[in-house]
Motif scaffolding. Structure first.
Motif, short mmCIF file in Angstrom:
data_model
loop_
_atom_site.label_atom_id
_atom_site.label_comp_id
_atom_site.label_asym_id
_atom_site.label_seq_id
_atom_site.Cartn_x
_atom_site.Cartn_y
_atom_site.Cartn_z
N VAL A 107 0.84 -1.21 0.00
CA VAL A 107 0.00 0.00 0.00
C VAL A 107 0.87 1.26 0.00
O VAL A 107 0.60 2.21 -0.74
CB VAL A 107 -0.98 0.00 1.20
N ALA A 108 1.93 1.27 0.81
CA ALA A 108 2.85 2.42 0.84
C ALA A 108 3.54 2.59 -0.51
O ALA A 108 3.71 3.72 -0.99
CB ALA A 108 3.89 2.23 1.94
N MET A 109 3.92 1.47 -1.13
CA MET A 109 4.53 1.55 -2.46
C MET A 109 3.56 2.13 -3.48
O MET A 109 3.94 2.98 -4.30
CB MET A 109 5.00 0.16 -2.91
N ALA A 110 2.31 1.67 -3.44
CA ALA A 110 1.30 2.17 -4.39
C ALA A 110 1.03 3.65 -4.16
O ALA A 110 0.88 4.42 -5.11
CB ALA A 110 0.01 1.36 -4.27
N THR A 111 0.98 4.06 -2.89
CA THR A 111 0.76 5.48 -2.56
C THR A 111 1.91 6.33 -3.07
O THR A 111 1.70 7.38 -3.68
CB THR A 111 0.58 5.65 -1.04
N ALA A 112 3.14 5.88 -2.83
CA ALA A 112 4.32 6.62 -3.31
C ALA A 112 4.32 6.68 -4.84
O ALA A 112 4.64 7.71 -5.43
CB ALA A 112 5.59 5.97 -2.81
N TRP A 171 1.70 6.61 -6.80
CA TRP A 171 0.65 7.54 -7.21
C TRP A 171 1.11 8.99 -7.04
O TRP A 171 0.91 9.81 -7.93
CB TRP A 171 -0.60 7.26 -6.38
N ILE A 172 1.73 9.29 -5.89
CA ILE A 172 2.22 10.65 -5.63
C ILE A 172 3.29 11.05 -6.64
O ILE A 172 3.28 12.17 -7.16
CB ILE A 172 2.75 10.77 -4.18
N LYS A 173 4.22 10.14 -6.93
CA LYS A 173 5.33 10.43 -7.84
C LYS A 173 5.00 10.16 -9.30
O LYS A 173 5.82 10.41 -10.17
CB LYS A 173 6.55 9.59 -7.43
N ASN A 174 3.80 9.61 -9.56
CA ASN A 174 3.39 9.21 -10.90
C ASN A 174 4.43 8.26 -11.52
O ASN A 174 4.86 8.43 -12.65
CB ASN A 174 3.16 10.44 -11.80
N ASP A 175 4.81 7.27 -10.73
CA ASP A 175 5.85 6.30 -11.10
C ASP A 175 5.18 4.98 -11.48
O ASP A 175 4.77 4.20 -10.61
CB ASP A 175 6.81 6.13 -9.92
N LYS A 176 5.07 4.73 -12.79
CA LYS A 176 4.36 3.54 -13.26
C LYS A 176 5.09 2.24 -12.92
O LYS A 176 4.45 1.23 -12.64
CB LYS A 176 4.12 3.63 -14.77
N LYS A 177 6.41 2.26 -12.93
CA LYS A 177 7.16 1.05 -12.59
C LYS A 177 6.95 0.69 -11.12
O LYS A 177 6.72 -0.48 -10.78
CB LYS A 177 8.65 1.21 -12.87
N LEU A 178 7.00 1.67 -10.23
CA LEU A 178 6.78 1.42 -8.81
C LEU A 178 5.35 0.93 -8.58
O LEU A 178 5.13 0.02 -7.78
CB LEU A 178 7.06 2.67 -7.98
N LEU A 179 4.40 1.49 -9.30
CA LEU A 179 3.01 1.04 -9.18
C LEU A 179 2.87 -0.42 -9.63
O LEU A 179 2.20 -1.22 -8.98
CB LEU A 179 2.06 1.93 -9.96
#
Length: 187
Positions: free
Chosen positions: A54-59, A61-69
């Motif tokens: 959940v923290a990774m998905a939130t980060a 979303w905030i950073k607009n980082d598709k790989k992290l999502l």
């Protein structure tokens, strides 16, 4: 045929005796540090197993980082898959908790409402640890992930709520779900 059945029965009895004897030893570790450590580790499992993806998905979303999502979804779905498989097995098999079956040999430091086999805490801990290690194969991810997942498994035995075979199977299911999820996502 009867020799084969006798062999199978003797293996089953040996495995059952090993399971309860090993559990009894681990459950008997009662030093203050060990008891407190295992109690805390056991309770961290749902927060860490759910919190990290959940923290990774939130980060992401905030950073607009598709790989992290994408990584967060893979890790979260590995944990969720392990949860579903484990709880399906628990209710399909319906194994009694060790403190219920052996009240004179196993002290329950906590109580659970679901069947014993396999360990759900261990399953989701290993799904998280394995998926993190697959996505981030660095020693500083692998070492704490493996230590935490193994500590969760040992803590469940020390708490008296799982047999070693429950924990081992939970670890295999969790790691297996993380590995299988790679191929499922490719498909």
């Amino acid at each position: 045929l009867s020799l084969c059945m006798l062999f199978t029965l003797s293996i089953s009895l040996f495995a059952q005796n090993w399971d309860i004897n090993t559990l009894h030893k681990i459950n008997s570790w009662d030093g203050k540090f060990i008891r407190n450590y295992n109690k805390v580790i056991s309770k961290t499992e749902p927060y860490i197993a759910i919190g990290i993806p959940v923290a990774m998905a939130t980060a992401a979303w905030i950073k607009n980082d598709k790989k992290l999502l994408k990584d967060a979804i893979y890790i979260g779905s590995s944990v969720a898959g392990a949860f579903v498989v484990t709880y399906g097995m628990k209710y399909l098999i319906g194994r009694e908790r060790p403190y219920e079956k052996y009240p004179n040999r196993v002290h329950a430091y906590s109580q659970e409402n679901s069947p014993s086999f396999p360990s759900g805490h261990t399953s989701t801990a290993f799904a998280l640890a394995t998926s993190l290690c697959i996505k981030y194969p660095k020693w500083y991810v692998i070492a704490p992930s493996a230590l935490w997942a193994c500590s969760v498994g040992v803590s469940r035995m020390n708490e008296g709520v799982h047999y070693p075979s429950d924990v081992f199977t939970g670890a295999v299911v969790g790691a297996g779900c993380a590995v299988a999820n790679i191929y499922i996502n490719r498909w």
